[in-house]
Design a protein around this motif. Structure first.
Motif, mmCIF file in Angstrom:
data_model
loop_
_atom_site.group_PDB
_atom_site.id
_atom_site.type_symbol
_atom_site.label_atom_id
_atom_site.label_comp_id
_atom_site.label_asym_id
_atom_site.label_seq_id
_atom_site.Cartn_x
_atom_site.Cartn_y
_atom_site.Cartn_z
ATOM 1 N N THR A 286 39.382 17.808 11.725
ATOM 2 C CA THR A 286 40.527 18.537 12.284
ATOM 3 C C THR A 286 40.836 18.102 13.716
ATOM 4 O O THR A 286 41.630 18.749 14.388
ATOM 5 C CB THR A 286 40.270 20.058 12.250
ATOM 6 O OG1 THR A 286 39.011 20.328 12.869
ATOM 7 C CG2 THR A 286 40.283 20.591 10.833
ATOM 8 N N ALA A 287 40.203 17.038 14.166
ATOM 9 C CA ALA A 287 40.384 16.519 15.529
ATOM 10 C C ALA A 287 39.870 17.493 16.581
ATOM 11 O O ALA A 287 40.384 17.556 17.695
ATOM 12 C CB ALA A 287 41.845 16.137 15.787
ATOM 13 N N ALA A 288 38.847 18.257 16.218
ATOM 14 C CA ALA A 288 38.200 19.157 17.174
ATOM 15 C C ALA A 288 37.329 18.329 18.114
ATOM 16 O O ALA A 288 36.766 17.308 17.721
ATOM 17 C CB ALA A 288 37.363 20.196 16.448
ATOM 18 N N GLY A 289 37.218 18.786 19.330
ATOM 19 C CA GLY A 289 36.404 18.088 20.318
ATOM 20 C C GLY A 289 35.548 19.057 21.104
ATOM 21 O O GLY A 289 35.304 20.190 20.671
ATOM 22 N N GLN A 290 35.119 18.613 22.260
ATOM 23 C CA GLN A 290 34.215 19.419 23.068
ATOM 24 C C GLN A 290 34.834 20.739 23.499
ATOM 25 O O GLN A 290 34.124 21.702 23.754
ATOM 26 C CB GLN A 290 33.746 18.619 24.273
ATOM 27 C CG GLN A 290 32.878 17.448 23.869
ATOM 28 C CD GLN A 290 32.411 16.614 25.040
ATOM 29 O OE1 GLN A 290 32.858 16.789 26.161
ATOM 30 N NE2 GLN A 290 31.512 15.696 24.771
ATOM 31 N N GLY A 291 36.139 20.834 23.568
ATOM 32 C CA GLY A 291 36.809 22.068 23.939
ATOM 33 C C GLY A 291 36.620 23.189 22.932
ATOM 34 O O GLY A 291 36.813 24.359 23.247
ATOM 35 N N SER A 292 36.237 22.848 21.711
ATOM 36 C CA SER A 292 36.033 23.848 20.657
ATOM 37 C C SER A 292 34.586 24.309 20.542
ATOM 38 O O SER A 292 34.306 25.284 19.857
ATOM 39 C CB SER A 292 36.429 23.263 19.290
ATOM 40 O OG SER A 292 37.739 22.828 19.291
ATOM 41 N N THR A 293 33.680 23.631 21.202
ATOM 42 C CA THR A 293 32.264 23.882 20.951
ATOM 43 C C THR A 293 31.769 25.238 21.446
ATOM 44 O O THR A 293 30.917 25.839 20.811
ATOM 45 C CB THR A 293 31.374 22.765 21.524
ATOM 46 O OG1 THR A 293 31.625 22.632 22.916
ATOM 47 C CG2 THR A 293 31.630 21.456 20.817
ATOM 48 N N MET A 294 32.291 25.713 22.564
ATOM 49 C CA MET A 294 31.861 27.038 23.034
ATOM 50 C C MET A 294 32.283 28.105 22.033
ATOM 51 O O MET A 294 31.511 29.012 21.720
ATOM 52 C CB MET A 294 32.437 27.339 24.419
ATOM 53 C CG MET A 294 31.791 26.526 25.527
ATOM 54 S SD MET A 294 30.003 26.781 25.661
ATOM 55 C CE MET A 294 29.956 28.397 26.373
ATOM 56 N N ALA A 295 33.510 27.986 21.506
ATOM 57 C CA ALA A 295 33.986 28.937 20.500
ATOM 58 C C ALA A 295 33.138 28.832 19.242
ATOM 59 O O ALA A 295 32.790 29.850 18.628
ATOM 60 C CB ALA A 295 35.459 28.689 20.182
ATOM 61 N N LEU A 296 32.773 27.611 18.847
ATOM 62 C CA LEU A 296 31.923 27.418 17.661
ATOM 63 C C LEU A 296 30.555 28.056 17.884
ATOM 64 O O LEU A 296 30.018 28.713 16.995
ATOM 65 C CB LEU A 296 31.789 25.934 17.332
ATOM 66 C CG LEU A 296 31.013 25.576 16.083
ATOM 67 C CD1 LEU A 296 31.643 26.199 14.838
ATOM 68 C CD2 LEU A 296 30.925 24.058 15.927
ATOM 69 N N GLY A 297 30.005 27.898 19.065
ATOM 70 C CA GLY A 297 28.731 28.534 19.385
ATOM 71 C C GLY A 297 28.820 30.049 19.302
ATOM 72 O O GLY A 297 27.943 30.707 18.744
ATOM 73 N N ASN A 298 29.889 30.613 19.841
ATOM 74 C CA ASN A 298 30.084 32.065 19.765
ATOM 75 C C ASN A 298 30.234 32.531 18.324
ATOM 76 O O ASN A 298 29.700 33.573 17.947
ATOM 77 C CB ASN A 298 31.307 32.497 20.577
ATOM 78 C CG ASN A 298 31.059 32.407 22.060
ATOM 79 O OD1 ASN A 298 29.927 32.466 22.525
ATOM 80 N ND2 ASN A 298 32.125 32.243 22.818
ATOM 81 N N LEU A 299 30.965 31.760 17.527
ATOM 82 C CA LEU A 299 31.121 32.084 16.105
ATOM 83 C C LEU A 299 29.763 32.151 15.416
ATOM 84 O O LEU A 299 29.457 33.115 14.719
ATOM 85 C CB LEU A 299 32.005 31.035 15.414
ATOM 86 C CG LEU A 299 32.082 31.122 13.894
ATOM 87 C CD1 LEU A 299 33.025 32.240 13.477
ATOM 88 C CD2 LEU A 299 32.536 29.797 13.313
ATOM 89 N N ILE A 300 28.944 31.143 15.646
ATOM 90 C CA ILE A 300 27.624 31.087 15.006
ATOM 91 C C ILE A 300 26.752 32.246 15.465
ATOM 92 O O ILE A 300 26.044 32.862 14.674
ATOM 93 C CB ILE A 300 26.950 29.724 15.280
ATOM 94 C CG1 ILE A 300 27.743 28.608 14.576
ATOM 95 C CG2 ILE A 300 25.495 29.734 14.823
ATOM 96 C CD1 ILE A 300 27.354 27.209 15.002
ATOM 97 N N ARG A 301 26.806 32.578 16.752
ATOM 98 C CA ARG A 301 25.988 33.672 17.289
ATOM 99 C C ARG A 301 26.440 35.042 16.797
ATOM 100 O O ARG A 301 25.621 35.910 16.526
ATOM 101 C CB ARG A 301 26.031 33.668 18.817
ATOM 102 C CG ARG A 301 24.994 32.811 19.474
ATOM 103 C CD ARG A 301 24.945 33.023 20.981
ATOM 104 N NE ARG A 301 26.122 32.523 21.679
ATOM 105 C CZ ARG A 301 26.351 31.246 21.946
ATOM 106 N NH1 ARG A 301 25.496 30.341 21.568
ATOM 107 N NH2 ARG A 301 27.437 30.882 22.589
ATOM 108 N N GLY B 4 26.405 19.547 20.280
ATOM 109 C CA GLY B 4 25.213 19.632 19.435
ATOM 110 C C GLY B 4 24.212 20.623 19.993
ATOM 111 O O GLY B 4 23.601 21.400 19.252
ATOM 112 N N ALA B 5 24.043 20.612 21.307
ATOM 113 C CA ALA B 5 23.123 21.559 21.950
ATOM 114 C C ALA B 5 23.618 22.992 21.777
ATOM 115 O O ALA B 5 22.833 23.903 21.497
ATOM 116 C CB ALA B 5 22.975 21.220 23.429
ATOM 117 N N ILE B 6 24.919 23.200 21.919
ATOM 118 C CA ILE B 6 25.492 24.545 21.779
ATOM 119 C C ILE B 6 25.270 25.066 20.358
ATOM 120 O O ILE B 6 24.862 26.214 20.162
ATOM 121 C CB ILE B 6 26.993 24.536 22.154
ATOM 122 C CG1 ILE B 6 27.132 24.333 23.669
ATOM 123 C CG2 ILE B 6 27.687 25.808 21.696
ATOM 124 C CD1 ILE B 6 28.544 24.039 24.129
#
Length: 111
Positions: free
Chosen positions: A35-50, A70-72
């Motif tokens: 989906t052309a996601a990049g580093q700008g989406s990773t904090m949201a992805l981390g919050n989703l997982i948490r 990856g760390a997030i």
């Protein structure tokens, strides 16, 4: 289930979808592959997982999260107990993070 695979919605689009899915209690599968996601989406992805307790499958493969992403994801998985599958292949998260994610999910598999 929500499948947005191959829709090039970019970082902003992915971030919006991920933020909306964070509090969704009925979504069990989210596909954001290619989906052309990049580093700008990773904090949201981390919050989703948490925070999300209904998701069992997330496909975020073929994006560009980078090692920081990856760390997030790895750190977020430590608190999530419901996610059984997350695919971050070809998202540039680094081998160490891919291995850590894989090991965490292996421990959740029951037969």
């Amino acid at each position: 289930s929500l499948n947005l695979s191959l829709n090039r919605i970019g970082d902003d689009g992915c971030k919006s979808i991920i933020e909306a899915a964070t509090s969704n209690e009925s979504l069990t599968s989210l596909n954001l592959s290619a989906t052309a996601a990049g580093q700008g989406s990773t904090m949201a992805l981390g919050n989703l997982i948490r925070q999300n307790t209904s998701l069992t499958h997330v496909d975020a493969s073929c994006n560009d999260f980078g090692e920081e992403g990856g760390a997030i994801v790895s750190e977020a998985l430590e608190t999530n107990k419901t996610l059984q599958h997350i695919d971050v292949r070809m998202s540039n998260v680094g081998e160490n993070h891919e291995s850590a994610i894989s090991e965490m999910l292996k421990s959740r598999i029951t037969f």
